[in-house]
Design a protein around this motif. Sequence first.
Motif, PDB file in Angstrom:
ATOM      1  N   THR A   1       0.821  -1.209   0.000  1.00 56.28           N
ATOM      2  CA  THR A   1       0.000   0.000   0.000  1.00 56.28           C
ATOM      3  C   THR A   1       0.856   1.261   0.000  1.00 56.28           C
ATOM      4  N   VAL A   2       1.901   1.284   0.802  1.00 56.12           N
ATOM      5  CA  VAL A   2       2.655   2.527   0.969  1.00 56.12           C
ATOM      6  C   VAL A   2       3.850   2.668   0.031  1.00 56.12           C
ATOM      7  N   LEU A   3       4.240   1.634  -0.685  1.00 58.14           N
ATOM      8  CA  LEU A   3       5.455   1.705  -1.501  1.00 58.14           C
ATOM      9  C   LEU A   3       5.456   2.865  -2.501  1.00 58.14           C
ATOM     10  N   PRO A   4       4.425   3.048  -3.329  1.00 58.79           N
ATOM     11  CA  PRO A   4       4.481   4.181  -4.261  1.00 58.79           C
ATOM     12  C   PRO A   4       4.575   5.530  -3.545  1.00 58.79           C
ATOM     13  N   TYR A   5       3.923   5.647  -2.408  1.00 58.44           N
ATOM     14  CA  TYR A   5       3.922   6.913  -1.691  1.00 58.44           C
ATOM     15  C   TYR A   5       5.189   7.098  -0.868  1.00 58.44           C
ATOM     16  N   ALA A   6       5.813   6.006  -0.462  1.00 63.94           N
ATOM     17  CA  ALA A   6       7.121   6.115   0.180  1.00 63.94           C
ATOM     18  C   ALA A   6       8.137   6.662  -0.826  1.00 63.94           C
TER      19      ALA A   6
END
Length: 108
Positions: free
Chosen positions: A66-71
């Motif tokens: 879930t957070v990989l693109p936003y990280a």
Amino acid sequence: MSFFSDFIAGLVRDAQSFGVSPTIFVALYLATWPMWYYTLWWVVNGWHNKDRSKMVRGVWSNRFATVLPYAYVLIAGGRGMPWTWYAFAVGVPLVTTSMFLRKTKDDV
């Protein structure tokens, strides 16, 4: 096909507004999309079969997907985002996931 092209165009606009490479952002987003559903299956399967280790692995893998693109946005771009965004982006998923796993500890 219009829906898919509009969806990709929206992701490209988001990446540009975040100040990151649209190609990398869209690739990360599309690569993690199937991972999100697969790891959600791990959660449901672990819950159904009372396999806590599978459920825990599924929950944390799902959070990662879930957070990989936003990280990537936080690390590579961010356009001067305040430090509170970083704390929020890391702290909220960690705290809520830990709370969920602690609450379900006795159920599985």
